[in-house]
Design a protein around this motif. Sequence first.
Motif, mmCIF file in Angstrom:
data_model
loop_
_atom_site.group_PDB
_atom_site.id
_atom_site.type_symbol
_atom_site.label_atom_id
_atom_site.label_comp_id
_atom_site.label_asym_id
_atom_site.label_seq_id
_atom_site.Cartn_x
_atom_site.Cartn_y
_atom_site.Cartn_z
ATOM 1 N N LEU A 114 68.184 36.436 68.971
ATOM 2 C CA LEU A 114 69.547 36.047 69.367
ATOM 3 C C LEU A 114 70.399 35.633 68.174
ATOM 4 C CD1 LEU A 114 68.861 34.159 72.693
ATOM 5 C CD2 LEU A 114 70.045 36.332 72.397
ATOM 6 N N LYS A 115 69.749 35.251 67.073
ATOM 7 C CA LYS A 115 70.506 34.890 65.870
ATOM 8 C C LYS A 115 71.175 36.117 65.239
ATOM 9 C CE LYS A 115 67.038 32.520 64.162
ATOM 10 N NZ LYS A 115 66.231 31.738 63.216
ATOM 11 N N ASP A 116 70.777 37.308 65.666
ATOM 12 C CA ASP A 116 71.457 38.525 65.212
ATOM 13 C C ASP A 116 72.823 38.678 65.890
ATOM 14 O OD1 ASP A 116 69.238 39.112 63.684
ATOM 15 O OD2 ASP A 116 68.445 40.605 65.096
ATOM 16 N N PHE A 117 73.023 37.980 66.997
ATOM 17 C CA PHE A 117 74.249 38.110 67.774
ATOM 18 C C PHE A 117 75.139 36.867 67.725
ATOM 19 C CE2 PHE A 117 70.956 40.708 69.819
ATOM 20 C CZ PHE A 117 71.550 41.949 69.738
ATOM 21 N N TYR A 118 74.524 35.704 67.645
ATOM 22 C CA TYR A 118 75.250 34.424 67.702
ATOM 23 C C TYR A 118 74.874 33.568 66.498
ATOM 24 C CZ TYR A 118 75.488 35.810 72.624
ATOM 25 O OH TYR A 118 75.696 36.500 73.789
ATOM 26 N N ASP A 119 75.735 32.588 66.182
ATOM 27 C CA ASP A 119 75.351 31.569 65.216
ATOM 28 C C ASP A 119 74.152 30.809 65.780
ATOM 29 O OD1 ASP A 119 77.467 32.258 63.563
ATOM 30 O OD2 ASP A 119 78.796 30.715 64.406
ATOM 31 N N LYS A 120 73.304 30.309 64.896
ATOM 32 C CA LYS A 120 72.111 29.582 65.344
ATOM 33 C C LYS A 120 72.487 28.408 66.241
ATOM 34 C CE LYS A 120 68.063 27.062 63.653
ATOM 35 N NZ LYS A 120 67.386 27.159 64.905
ATOM 36 N N GLN A 121 73.550 27.718 65.896
ATOM 37 C CA GLN A 121 74.050 26.605 66.710
ATOM 38 C C GLN A 121 75.559 26.738 66.822
ATOM 39 O OE1 GLN A 121 72.689 23.101 64.631
ATOM 40 N NE2 GLN A 121 70.769 23.100 65.759
ATOM 41 N N PHE A 122 76.068 26.512 68.029
ATOM 42 C CA PHE A 122 77.515 26.551 68.238
ATOM 43 C C PHE A 122 77.858 25.721 69.468
ATOM 44 C CE2 PHE A 122 75.601 30.212 70.261
ATOM 45 C CZ PHE A 122 76.237 30.331 71.486
ATOM 46 N N THR A 123 79.128 25.460 69.616
ATOM 47 C CA THR A 123 79.617 24.651 70.726
ATOM 48 C C THR A 123 80.494 25.501 71.631
ATOM 49 O OG1 THR A 123 79.589 22.686 69.318
ATOM 50 C CG2 THR A 123 80.924 22.565 71.315
ATOM 51 N N ILE A 124 80.373 25.259 72.926
ATOM 52 C CA ILE A 124 81.229 25.921 73.915
ATOM 53 C C ILE A 124 82.071 24.841 74.578
ATOM 54 C CG2 ILE A 124 81.289 27.152 76.107
ATOM 55 C CD1 ILE A 124 78.754 28.566 75.304
ATOM 56 N N GLY A 125 83.370 25.028 74.562
ATOM 57 C CA GLY A 125 84.275 24.075 75.191
ATOM 58 C C GLY A 125 84.622 24.439 76.622
ATOM 59 N N GLU A 126 84.184 25.607 77.064
ATOM 60 C CA GLU A 126 84.464 26.066 78.431
ATOM 61 C C GLU A 126 83.730 25.186 79.448
ATOM 62 O OE1 GLU A 126 86.376 28.889 79.062
ATOM 63 O OE2 GLU A 126 86.691 29.057 76.906
ATOM 64 N N ALA A 127 84.334 24.988 80.600
ATOM 65 C CA ALA A 127 83.673 24.279 81.692
ATOM 66 C C ALA A 127 82.886 25.305 82.498
ATOM 67 C CB ALA A 127 84.697 23.570 82.567
ATOM 68 N N LEU A 128 81.581 25.331 82.294
ATOM 69 C CA LEU A 128 80.709 26.279 82.987
ATOM 70 C C LEU A 128 79.856 25.520 83.998
ATOM 71 C CD1 LEU A 128 79.684 28.312 79.830
ATOM 72 C CD2 LEU A 128 81.397 28.928 81.545
ATOM 73 N N LYS A 129 79.744 26.082 85.194
ATOM 74 C CA LYS A 129 79.091 25.398 86.301
ATOM 75 C C LYS A 129 77.573 25.302 86.151
ATOM 76 C CE LYS A 129 78.295 27.261 90.429
ATOM 77 N NZ LYS A 129 78.506 27.932 91.694
ATOM 78 N N ASP A 130 76.938 26.417 85.813
ATOM 79 C CA ASP A 130 75.479 26.433 85.782
ATOM 80 C C ASP A 130 74.974 27.426 84.729
ATOM 81 O OD1 ASP A 130 75.852 28.939 86.993
ATOM 82 O OD2 ASP A 130 75.335 28.210 88.989
ATOM 83 N N ILE A 131 73.671 27.534 84.616
ATOM 84 C CA ILE A 131 73.064 28.420 83.619
ATOM 85 C C ILE A 131 73.460 29.872 83.874
ATOM 86 C CG2 ILE A 131 70.855 29.343 82.784
ATOM 87 C CD1 ILE A 131 71.438 26.582 81.671
ATOM 88 N N HIS A 132 73.511 30.268 85.119
ATOM 89 C CA HIS A 132 73.918 31.632 85.453
ATOM 90 C C HIS A 132 75.310 31.937 84.894
ATOM 91 C CE1 HIS A 132 74.064 35.349 87.730
ATOM 92 N NE2 HIS A 132 75.249 34.994 88.171
ATOM 93 N N GLU A 133 76.227 31.006 85.053
ATOM 94 C CA GLU A 133 77.583 31.179 84.529
ATOM 95 C C GLU A 133 77.586 31.182 82.998
ATOM 96 O OE1 GLU A 133 81.328 28.531 85.283
ATOM 97 O OE2 GLU A 133 80.733 29.490 87.183
ATOM 98 N N LEU A 134 76.755 30.357 82.388
ATOM 99 C CA LEU A 134 76.627 30.336 80.931
ATOM 100 C C LEU A 134 76.131 31.689 80.427
ATOM 101 C CD1 LEU A 134 76.483 29.102 78.091
ATOM 102 C CD2 LEU A 134 74.235 28.168 78.730
ATOM 103 N N LYS A 135 75.127 32.242 81.097
ATOM 104 C CA LYS A 135 74.590 33.537 80.698
ATOM 105 C C LYS A 135 75.683 34.605 80.778
ATOM 106 C CE LYS A 135 70.465 34.470 82.176
ATOM 107 N NZ LYS A 135 69.286 34.966 82.934
ATOM 108 N N ARG A 136 76.458 34.609 81.849
ATOM 109 C CA ARG A 136 77.570 35.570 81.976
ATOM 110 C C ARG A 136 78.588 35.369 80.855
ATOM 111 N NH1 ARG A 136 78.458 34.548 87.928
ATOM 112 N NH2 ARG A 136 80.312 33.577 87.096
ATOM 113 N N TYR A 137 78.882 34.125 80.520
ATOM 114 C CA TYR A 137 79.822 33.818 79.436
ATOM 115 C C TYR A 137 79.298 34.373 78.109
ATOM 116 C CZ TYR A 137 82.385 31.134 75.957
ATOM 117 O OH TYR A 137 83.138 30.770 74.864
ATOM 118 N N LEU A 138 78.023 34.139 77.816
ATOM 119 C CA LEU A 138 77.439 34.618 76.561
ATOM 120 C C LEU A 138 77.462 36.146 76.492
ATOM 121 C CD1 LEU A 138 74.414 32.170 76.239
ATOM 122 C CD2 LEU A 138 76.535 32.153 74.889
#
Length: 77
Positions: free
Chosen positions: A9-33
């Motif tokens: 996953l480090k090939d696609f995203y920074d190793k650590q980052f912050t999301i300011g979006e209000a996401l309801k659950d893990i499923h929504e987070l996965k869709r966001y990513l």
Amino acid sequence: MKIEVFAVLKDFYDKQFTIGEALKDIHELKRYLITQKPEAEGILRVCRFAVNDELVGSHYNLKADDRISVIPPSSGG
């Protein structure tokens, strides 16, 4: 939310980052990513998610101060 990714996953995203979006659950987070990096969809679909160092399911309700680890499957020998 603070996000940390591992392995491929480090090939696609920074190793650590912050999301300011209000996401309801893990499923929504996965869709966001996936929306952010569609090429990571295949690996994200098989990842496990941990919140504050505890593995959780896709319907785990997220809070703004959660620390989330995205863990792809691994193989060992």
